[in-house]
Design a protein around this motif. Structure first.
Motif, PDB file in Angstrom:
ATOM      1  N   UNK A 298       0.578  -1.182   0.417  1.00 18.80           N
ATOM      2  CA  UNK A 298      -0.116   0.538   0.132  1.00 18.80           C
ATOM      3  C   UNK A 298       1.185   1.303   0.179  1.00 18.80           C
ATOM      4  N   UNK A 299       1.974   1.228   0.944  1.00 17.75           N
ATOM      5  CA  UNK A 299       2.556   2.598   0.860  1.00 17.75           C
ATOM      6  C   UNK A 299       3.645   2.944  -0.991  1.00 17.75           C
ATOM      7  N   UNK A 300       4.044   1.856  -1.338  1.00 17.87           N
ATOM      8  CA  UNK A 300       4.676   1.825  -2.254  1.00 17.87           C
ATOM      9  C   UNK A 300       3.655   1.960  -3.314  1.00 17.87           C
ATOM     10  N   UNK A 301       2.417   1.663  -3.373  1.00 21.15           N
ATOM     11  CA  UNK A 301       1.284   2.156  -4.689  1.00 21.15           C
ATOM     12  C   UNK A 301       0.875   3.601  -4.371  1.00 21.15           C
ATOM     13  N   UNK A 302       0.461   4.125  -3.010  1.00 20.77           N
ATOM     14  CA  UNK A 302       1.002   5.720  -2.444  1.00 20.77           C
ATOM     15  C   UNK A 302       1.904   6.192  -3.119  1.00 20.77           C
ATOM     16  N   UNK A 303       2.549   5.810  -3.202  1.00 23.11           N
ATOM     17  CA  UNK A 303       4.550   6.777  -3.414  1.00 23.11           C
ATOM     18  C   UNK A 303       4.098   7.015  -5.095  1.00 23.11           C
ATOM     19  N   UNK A 304       3.805   5.908  -5.690  1.00 16.60           N
ATOM     20  CA  UNK A 304       3.873   5.993  -7.066  1.00 16.60           C
ATOM     21  C   UNK A 304       2.916   6.635  -7.399  1.00 16.60           C
ATOM     22  N   UNK A 325      -4.870  -2.600  -9.220  1.00 16.34           N
ATOM     23  CA  UNK A 325      -4.111  -3.708 -10.828  1.00 16.34           C
ATOM     24  C   UNK A 325      -2.856  -3.474 -10.053  1.00 16.34           C
ATOM     25  N   UNK A 326      -1.812  -4.228 -10.674  1.00 18.00           N
ATOM     26  CA  UNK A 326      -0.713  -4.613 -10.462  1.00 18.00           C
ATOM     27  C   UNK A 326       0.275  -3.379 -10.176  1.00 18.00           C
ATOM     28  N   UNK A 327       0.987  -3.507  -9.596  1.00 18.55           N
ATOM     29  CA  UNK A 327       2.097  -1.948  -9.601  1.00 18.55           C
ATOM     30  C   UNK A 327       3.172  -1.506 -10.075  1.00 18.55           C
ATOM     31  N   UNK A 328       3.679  -3.529 -10.526  1.00 22.89           N
ATOM     32  CA  UNK A 328       4.591  -2.957 -11.606  1.00 22.89           C
ATOM     33  C   UNK A 328       4.012  -2.230 -13.036  1.00 22.89           C
ATOM     34  N   UNK A 352      -5.538  15.824 -21.486  1.00 24.18           N
ATOM     35  CA  UNK A 352      -5.406  14.797 -20.409  1.00 24.18           C
ATOM     36  C   UNK A 352      -5.839  13.168 -20.207  1.00 24.18           C
ATOM     37  N   UNK A 353      -5.559  12.072 -19.527  1.00 18.08           N
ATOM     38  CA  UNK A 353      -5.719  10.801 -19.263  1.00 18.08           C
ATOM     39  C   UNK A 353      -5.992  10.416 -18.819  1.00 18.08           C
ATOM     40  N   UNK A 354      -7.507   9.821 -18.816  1.00 19.38           N
ATOM     41  CA  UNK A 354      -8.235   9.253 -17.272  1.00 19.38           C
ATOM     42  C   UNK A 354      -7.140   8.437 -16.511  1.00 19.38           C
ATOM     43  N   UNK A 355      -6.676   8.332 -15.080  1.00 16.89           N
ATOM     44  CA  UNK A 355      -6.682   7.343 -14.567  1.00 16.89           C
ATOM     45  C   UNK A 355      -6.639   6.170 -14.776  1.00 16.89           C
ATOM     46  N   UNK A 356      -8.101   5.618 -14.921  1.00 15.80           N
ATOM     47  CA  UNK A 356      -8.997   4.466 -14.924  1.00 15.80           C
ATOM     48  C   UNK A 356      -8.360   3.479 -17.059  1.00 15.80           C
ATOM     49  N   UNK A 357      -8.064   5.083 -17.223  1.00 15.11           N
ATOM     50  CA  UNK A 357      -7.631   4.223 -19.193  1.00 15.11           C
ATOM     51  C   UNK A 357      -6.256   3.713 -18.759  1.00 15.11           C
ATOM     52  N   UNK A 359      -4.950   2.771 -16.412  1.00 16.82           N
ATOM     53  CA  UNK A 359      -4.432   1.992 -15.366  1.00 16.82           C
ATOM     54  C   UNK A 359      -5.874   0.697 -15.557  1.00 16.82           C
ATOM     55  N   UNK A 360      -6.708   0.478 -15.656  1.00 13.16           N
ATOM     56  CA  UNK A 360      -7.695  -0.587 -15.809  1.00 13.16           C
ATOM     57  C   UNK A 360      -7.454  -1.069 -16.985  1.00 13.16           C
ATOM     58  N   UNK A 361      -7.320  -2.561 -17.562  1.00 11.97           N
ATOM     59  CA  UNK A 361      -7.426  -3.263 -18.956  1.00 11.97           C
ATOM     60  C   UNK A 361      -6.931  -3.325 -19.517  1.00 11.97           C
ATOM     61  N   UNK A 362      -6.131  -4.695 -20.357  1.00 10.36           N
ATOM     62  CA  UNK A 362      -5.526  -5.092 -21.059  1.00 10.36           C
ATOM     63  C   UNK A 362      -4.596  -4.247 -21.814  1.00 10.36           C
ATOM     64  N   UNK A 363      -2.958  -4.566 -22.030  1.00 11.06           N
ATOM     65  CA  UNK A 363      -2.139  -3.221 -22.774  1.00 11.06           C
ATOM     66  C   UNK A 363      -3.445  -3.315 -24.013  1.00 11.06           C
ATOM     67  N   UNK A 364      -3.858  -4.189 -24.774  1.00 11.67           N
ATOM     68  CA  UNK A 364      -4.450  -3.940 -26.385  1.00 11.67           C
ATOM     69  C   UNK A 364      -5.212  -2.378 -25.921  1.00 11.67           C
ATOM     70  N   UNK A 365      -6.369  -2.808 -24.362  1.00 13.34           N
ATOM     71  CA  UNK A 365      -7.105  -1.423 -24.503  1.00 13.34           C
ATOM     72  C   UNK A 365      -6.266  -0.539 -24.134  1.00 13.34           C
ATOM     73  N   UNK A 366      -5.128  -0.389 -23.224  1.00 12.59           N
ATOM     74  CA  UNK A 366      -4.173   0.583 -22.362  1.00 12.59           C
ATOM     75  C   UNK A 366      -4.172   1.760 -24.122  1.00 12.59           C
ATOM     76  N   UNK A 367      -3.964   1.157 -24.584  1.00 16.54           N
ATOM     77  CA  UNK A 367      -3.064   1.588 -26.348  1.00 16.54           C
ATOM     78  C   UNK A 367      -4.564   1.893 -26.872  1.00 16.54           C
ATOM     79  N   UNK A 368      -5.055   1.729 -27.054  1.00 13.07           N
ATOM     80  CA  UNK A 368      -6.808   2.367 -27.519  1.00 13.07           C
ATOM     81  C   UNK A 368      -7.475   3.741 -27.142  1.00 13.07           C
ATOM     82  N   UNK A 369      -7.303   2.987 -25.744  1.00 10.15           N
ATOM     83  CA  UNK A 369      -8.094   4.203 -25.320  1.00 10.15           C
ATOM     84  C   UNK A 369      -7.078   5.344 -24.999  1.00 10.15           C
ATOM     85  N   UNK A 370      -5.686   5.336 -24.240  1.00 11.05           N
ATOM     86  CA  UNK A 370      -4.648   6.525 -24.452  1.00 11.05           C
ATOM     87  C   UNK A 370      -4.382   6.942 -25.721  1.00 11.05           C
ATOM     88  N   UNK A 371      -5.100   6.541 -27.075  1.00  8.87           N
ATOM     89  CA  UNK A 371      -4.585   6.517 -28.544  1.00  8.87           C
ATOM     90  C   UNK A 371      -3.194   7.154 -28.495  1.00  8.87           C
TER      91      UNK A 371
END
Length: 385
Positions: A298-304, A325-328, A352-357, A359-371
């Motif tokens: 929890x501490x490492x995620x908060x610092x990130x 979500x996995x911190x790494x 602006x990029x939504x944090x949920x876009x 962090x959440x989802x697969x790598x393919x979804x991340x690339x598509x949503x964040x363009x």
């Protein structure tokens, strides 16, 4: 073969008792006294008698009782009259129960209880790994006395037969004879008194049946702890009845969590990172599993989120699902966006990029949503770090 051998042995004993009536010597003696002798041909094999003197015409001079006996008709007659022997013969063909084993698989063929549990979808191999202490009582259960009433209890509380397997797999101690149905019913009545609906209770039974084998006073104390969640400075975070029920239904693992570890996580958020009590309450309401994270993680995620990604505490409290979500992986995606100059997480800023876009989802979804290019571009970046 076992039946025929035992039948031969039994008839051998009978014939020895009848030896004076079937012996060659006795027959010869009776013949000398002109006493007609009748010999049962069904009880002899290697002797044949002449019509004149009752003398043997073939075979040895040994007693007929010592000869092998192979008359199937007589064997069948013998077994028909000897009911006790027939019952013993049946047991010779029955499946024997292993005297000792570390695996339930060795008992399945000889246990109607285990066969019934498998039929309902109980995962015996999972029980062997996670509940080794349950093996001892599972192989001793009686189907009608120990199992059927408890399955009927589950059905009474809105579980379908398809859900029995998952419930017993997650908590086989439900079937332990030491855990009485009366105690289960008391627990259900307690939850109803706390305004848990039948649907919510059924959900708990399927998703987290471990609570069922706890005592009512213990559950009452646990719910009281979460309703008035203690903080570092002798304050409490209060949850209403509806809010508390929502927390338990969405994260039933809270019922068996280490309460001291939960308190230390609250202390970390409040004292080390300066979150306010309303912010902590909002984070817990959005993502109750936050309380179950290891304190160091929890501490490492908060610092990130706070120092590397530069989110404010208010922004993080409104997007608490990013903790799920996995911190790494979150860290890697942030570095990729940073390399492209796209790491903008402020709602009032351009790009602006939504944090949920992010962090959440697969790598393919991340690339598509964040363009931010194709998945191939992202994978090439991963090889450079």
């Amino acid at each position: 073969m076992a039946q025929r051998a035992i039948a031969r042995f039994g008839l051998s004993l009978i014939r020895r008792n009848l030896k004076p009536a079937t012996s060659y010597n006795v027959c010869k003696k009776r013949s000398l006294h002109n006493t007609p002798t009748t010999v049962d041909n069904s009880l002899t094999k290697s002797y044949s008698y002449s019509t004149e003197g009752n003398n043997p015409t073939s075979g040895s001079e040994e007693s007929a009782s010592d000869e092998p006996f192979e008359n199937d008709e007589v064997i069948n007659d013998f077994m028909k009259f000897d009911e006790e022997l027939k019952e013993k013969l049946k047991t010779l063909d029955s499946v024997s129960i292993p005297r000792k084993s570390d695996s339930l698989a060795d008992y399945v063929n000889s246990s109607k209880v285990l066969q019934t549990l498998v039929m309902f979808g109980v995962e015996l191999y999972t029980i062997e790994k996670q509940f080794k202490e349950a093996l001892d009582f599972l192989v001793k259960l009686d189907l009608n006395r120990d199992v059927v009433p408890k399955l009927q209890f589950l059905k009474k509380n809105k579980l379908t037969p398809q859900e029995f397997g998952a419930t017993v797999t997650k908590n086989p101690h439900i079937l332990d004879p030491q855990n009485k149905i009366e105690d289960f019913e008391e627990m259900i009545e307690y939850l109803r008194s706390k305004k848990f609906t039948s649907k919510q209770i059924a959900s708990l039974l399927v998703r987290y049946p471990k609570f069922l084998t706890l005592s009512v006073p213990k559950i009452d104390g646990i719910l009281g702890f979460y309703q008035k969640l203690p903080t570092n400075f002798a304050n409490t975070i209060y949850f209403s009845g509806n809010q508390l029920r929502s927390l338990i239904i969405r994260c039933p693992s809270l019922l068996t969590a280490d309460l001291e570890a939960v308190f230390l996580n609250i202390k970390l958020l409040e004292q080390s990172f300066g979150f306010s009590l309303p912010q902590i309450k909002n984070m817990v309401t959005i993502y109750p599993n936050l309380l179950l994270l290891e304190m160091k993680e929890l501490e490492l995620r908060c610092r990130l989120f706070l120092f590397e990604m530069e989110l404010t505490k208010e922004e993080l409290s409104q997007a608490a699902l990013v903790f799920n979500n996995r911190r790494k992986r979150t860290e890697t995606r942030h570095y990729y966006l940073k390399s492209l100059g796209r790491n903008q997480y402020k709602p009032d800023q351009k790009g602006y990029l939504s944090m949920l876009d992010v962090v959440v989802g697969t790598d393919e979804e991340f690339c598509e949503k964040c363009k931010v290019g194709t998945i191939e571009d992202y994978e090439r970046f991963l090889k450079t770090i």
